[in-house]
Design an enzyme around this catalytic site. Structure first.
Site, PDB file in Angstrom:
ATOM      1  N   SER A  25       0.808  -1.226   0.000  1.00 45.41           N
ATOM      2  CA  SER A  25       0.000   0.000   0.000  1.00 45.41           C
ATOM      3  C   SER A  25       0.840   1.274   0.000  1.00 45.41           C
ATOM      4  CB  SER A  25      -0.924   0.022   1.224  1.00 45.41           C
ATOM      5  OG  SER A  25      -1.565   1.271   1.300  1.00 45.41           O
ATOM      6  N   THR A  72      -9.268  -1.305   2.852  1.00 47.75           N
ATOM      7  CA  THR A  72      -9.053  -1.697   1.469  1.00 47.75           C
ATOM      8  C   THR A  72      -9.286  -3.193   1.280  1.00 47.75           C
ATOM      9  OG1 THR A  72      -7.554  -1.437  -0.414  1.00 47.75           O
ATOM     10  CG2 THR A  72      -6.518  -1.913   1.712  1.00 47.75           C
ATOM     11  N   LYS A  76     -13.765  -4.049   2.096  1.00 44.69           N
ATOM     12  CA  LYS A  76     -14.633  -2.885   1.899  1.00 44.69           C
ATOM     13  C   LYS A  76     -16.134  -3.175   2.050  1.00 44.69           C
ATOM     14  CE  LYS A  76     -11.558  -0.465  -1.241  1.00 44.69           C
ATOM     15  NZ  LYS A  76     -11.447   0.284  -2.497  1.00 44.69           N
ATOM     16  N   GLY A 137     -16.046  -5.506 -16.017  1.00 45.30           N
ATOM     17  CA  GLY A 137     -16.075  -6.040 -14.663  1.00 45.30           C
ATOM     18  C   GLY A 137     -17.360  -5.635 -13.961  1.00 45.30           C
ATOM     19  N   ALA A 138     -17.820  -6.495 -13.042  1.00 42.23           N
ATOM     20  CA  ALA A 138     -19.088  -6.222 -12.352  1.00 42.23           C
ATOM     21  C   ALA A 138     -18.988  -6.602 -10.878  1.00 42.23           C
ATOM     22  CB  ALA A 138     -20.213  -6.987 -13.035  1.00 42.23           C
ATOM     23  N   GLY A 140     -17.178  -5.488  -6.825  1.00 44.28           N
ATOM     24  CA  GLY A 140     -17.309  -4.390  -5.875  1.00 44.28           C
ATOM     25  C   GLY A 140     -16.786  -3.067  -6.413  1.00 44.28           C
ATOM     26  N   ALA A 141     -15.692  -3.113  -7.164  1.00 45.29           N
ATOM     27  CA  ALA A 141     -15.104  -1.871  -7.688  1.00 45.29           C
ATOM     28  C   ALA A 141     -16.084  -1.192  -8.644  1.00 45.29           C
ATOM     29  CB  ALA A 141     -13.791  -2.173  -8.394  1.00 45.29           C
ATOM     30  N   GLY A 250      -4.622   3.777 -12.525  1.00 39.46           N
ATOM     31  CA  GLY A 250      -5.392   4.463 -11.486  1.00 39.46           C
ATOM     32  C   GLY A 250      -4.626   5.134 -10.360  1.00 39.46           C
TER      33      GLY A 250
HETATM   34  P1  ATR Z   1     -13.462  -6.057  -6.880  1.00 41.32           P
HETATM   35  O1  ATR Z   1     -13.966  -5.691  -5.519  1.00 41.32           O
HETATM   36  O2  ATR Z   1     -12.015  -5.724  -7.138  1.00 41.32           O
HETATM   37  O3  ATR Z   1     -14.355  -5.561  -7.979  1.00 41.32           O
HETATM   38  P2  ATR Z   1     -14.638  -8.683  -7.138  1.00 41.32           P
HETATM   39  O4  ATR Z   1     -15.887  -8.207  -6.507  1.00 41.32           O
HETATM   40  O5  ATR Z   1     -14.093 -10.020  -6.767  1.00 41.32           O
HETATM   41  O6  ATR Z   1     -13.432  -7.669  -6.894  1.00 41.32           O
HETATM   42  O7  ATR Z   1     -14.842  -8.617  -8.746  1.00 41.32           O
HETATM   43  C1  ATR Z   1     -13.849  -8.996  -9.625  1.00 41.32           C
HETATM   44  C2  ATR Z   1     -14.294  -8.700 -11.061  1.00 41.32           C
HETATM   45  O8  ATR Z   1     -13.213  -9.045 -11.943  1.00 41.32           O
HETATM   46  C3  ATR Z   1     -15.505  -9.495 -11.530  1.00 41.32           C
HETATM   47  O9  ATR Z   1     -16.206  -8.731 -12.477  1.00 41.32           O
HETATM   48  C4  ATR Z   1     -14.835 -10.711 -12.198  1.00 41.32           C
HETATM   49  O10 ATR Z   1     -15.628 -11.336 -13.193  1.00 41.32           O
HETATM   50  P3  ATR Z   1     -16.760 -12.423 -12.795  1.00 41.32           P
HETATM   51  O11 ATR Z   1     -17.892 -11.642 -12.179  1.00 41.32           O
HETATM   52  O12 ATR Z   1     -17.154 -13.042 -14.093  1.00 41.32           O
HETATM   53  O13 ATR Z   1     -16.107 -13.362 -11.833  1.00 41.32           O
HETATM   54  C5  ATR Z   1     -13.660 -10.036 -12.851  1.00 41.32           C
HETATM   55  N1  ATR Z   1     -12.550 -10.958 -13.141  1.00 41.32           N
HETATM   56  C6  ATR Z   1     -11.617 -11.421 -12.268  1.00 41.32           C
HETATM   57  N2  ATR Z   1     -10.739 -12.235 -12.892  1.00 41.32           N
HETATM   58  C7  ATR Z   1     -11.119 -12.280 -14.200  1.00 41.32           C
HETATM   59  C8  ATR Z   1     -10.628 -12.930 -15.355  1.00 41.32           C
HETATM   60  N3  ATR Z   1      -9.554 -13.701 -15.306  1.00 41.32           N
HETATM   61  N4  ATR Z   1     -11.273 -12.753 -16.526  1.00 41.32           N
HETATM   62  C9  ATR Z   1     -12.369 -11.955 -16.586  1.00 41.32           C
HETATM   63  N5  ATR Z   1     -12.893 -11.303 -15.540  1.00 41.32           N
HETATM   64  C10 ATR Z   1     -12.291 -11.452 -14.351  1.00 41.32           C
END
Ligand code: ATR
Length: 283
Positions: A25, A72, A76, A137-138, A140-141, A250
């Site tokens: 961090s 973090t 979160k 991506g979908a 927490g972020a 970022g």
């Molecule tokens: P964060 O809080 O960082 O968003 P998270 O809630 O675990 O972490 O979400 C991770 C995201 O990265 C999800 O959208 C995940 O896709 P899935 O919902 O299909 O699991 C995506 N992700 C992580 N590794 C991936 C990979 N190798 N290929 C594609 N998407 C990935």
């Protein structure tokens, strides 16, 4: 001035960041630079806390006079249930990244969304109003940034994810606040070029580059990775190779969200530009 009052003004207030792992961090460096710049006397610690010890560690920090914490990965979402008061934006995001300990209560807030907005709109000059935005991506972020992005009134906001169900749940959740739709990576519609593509997957953490939709990038597309590193992230390399107008990591969001937390705690917002420069980061 009474002795107690003098003692109070001389006390160094304690803050810190809790995560697991945490050694990477940059928050202590950022907050020390903010404190120097603003003349605030604070101490900021790095606290590695595993999920099963989270609640105990937070309560102990509070009990021993700590004033505030950044929270973090991976805590979160979990920390939401531990706060006494939660800000509207943190409740919408379903995640807390800033805790303040006041009058025996724990206040939870989330500065990630505003941090991203400030980096995009103020530091990088990206126009969000009327923009077509694609988020990859979908998790927490993504959940944390949709609300603030929609407030900027984009023309459209599409969430693409490996698992479309998760993207659809988020789209449904935010559909009353703006034009949000969901799809899978391989079926991202590209009838209109995207002005902004944000990578919010955690794939880069393991060095992976998922089958992101290359056709979604045009020469006018601004690409932004919520992840950051000393070397370019897989997404930022991919975006450059696909011909994006710009590809940025970022770091700016990290410094901006920290400045918002500092402001919540100390009532003074530090200048972020010199801190980004001092950290010697090339975005
Ligand atoms: P964060 O809080 O960082 O968003 P998270 O809630 O675990 O972490 O979400 C991770 C995201 O990265 C999800 O959208 C995940 O896709 P899935 O919902 O299909 O699991 C995506 N992700 C992580 N590794 C991936 C990979 N190798 N290929 C594609 N998407 C990935």
């Amino acid at each position: 001035m009474a002795d107690e009052a003098i003692a109070a003004t001389q006390t160094t207030d304690r803050y810190g960041v809790m995560g697991y792992p945490i050694s990477h961090s940059r928050s202590p460096v950022i907050h020390r630079l903010f404190a120097l710049q603003t003349g605030q006397k604070i101490q900021y610690e790095l606290l590695q806390v595993s999920p099963e010890k989270l609640e105990t560690a937070i309560r102990q920090f509070q009990r021993t006079g700590g004033k505030g914490l950044n929270i973090t990965v991976p805590h979160k979402s979990e920390v939401v249930r531990l706060v006494d008061q939660i800000s509207e934006r943190a409740a919408t995001a379903g995640a807390v990244n800033t805790l303040s300990f006041r009058g025996g209560e724990i206040h939870g807030d989330n500065t990630d969304g505003i941090g991203l907005l400030r980096d995009l709109a103020v530091n990088l000059g990206v126009t969000l109003e009327g923009a077509n935005i694609l988020i990859l991506g979908a998790g927490g972020a993504t959940r944390g940034i949709i609300g603030p992005l929609l407030e900027m009134q984009p023309e459209s906001l599409r969430i693409a994810n490996r698992s479309v169900t998760k993207a659809q749940i988020l789209a449904d959740h935010f559909s009353r606040s703006g034009p949000v739709t969901a799809c899978q990576f391989n079926v991202v519609p590209v009838s209109k070029p995207y002005d902004l593509i944000i990578n919010a997957t955690s794939a880069g953490l393991t060095g992976e580059t998922p089958p992101y939709p290359a056709k979604a990038i045009s020469e006018d597309t601004f690409c932004y990775d919520l992840s950051y590193g000393l070397a370019p992230t897989p997404f930022s390399v991919w975006a450059r190779e696909c011909g994006a107008a710009q590809s940025v990591m970022g770091w700016g969001m990290l410094v901006e969200q920290a400045a918002e937390s500092f402001n919540i705690w100390r009532g003074i917002r530090p200048e972020t530009e010199p801190v980004l420069k001092q950290m010697n980061i090339t975005a």
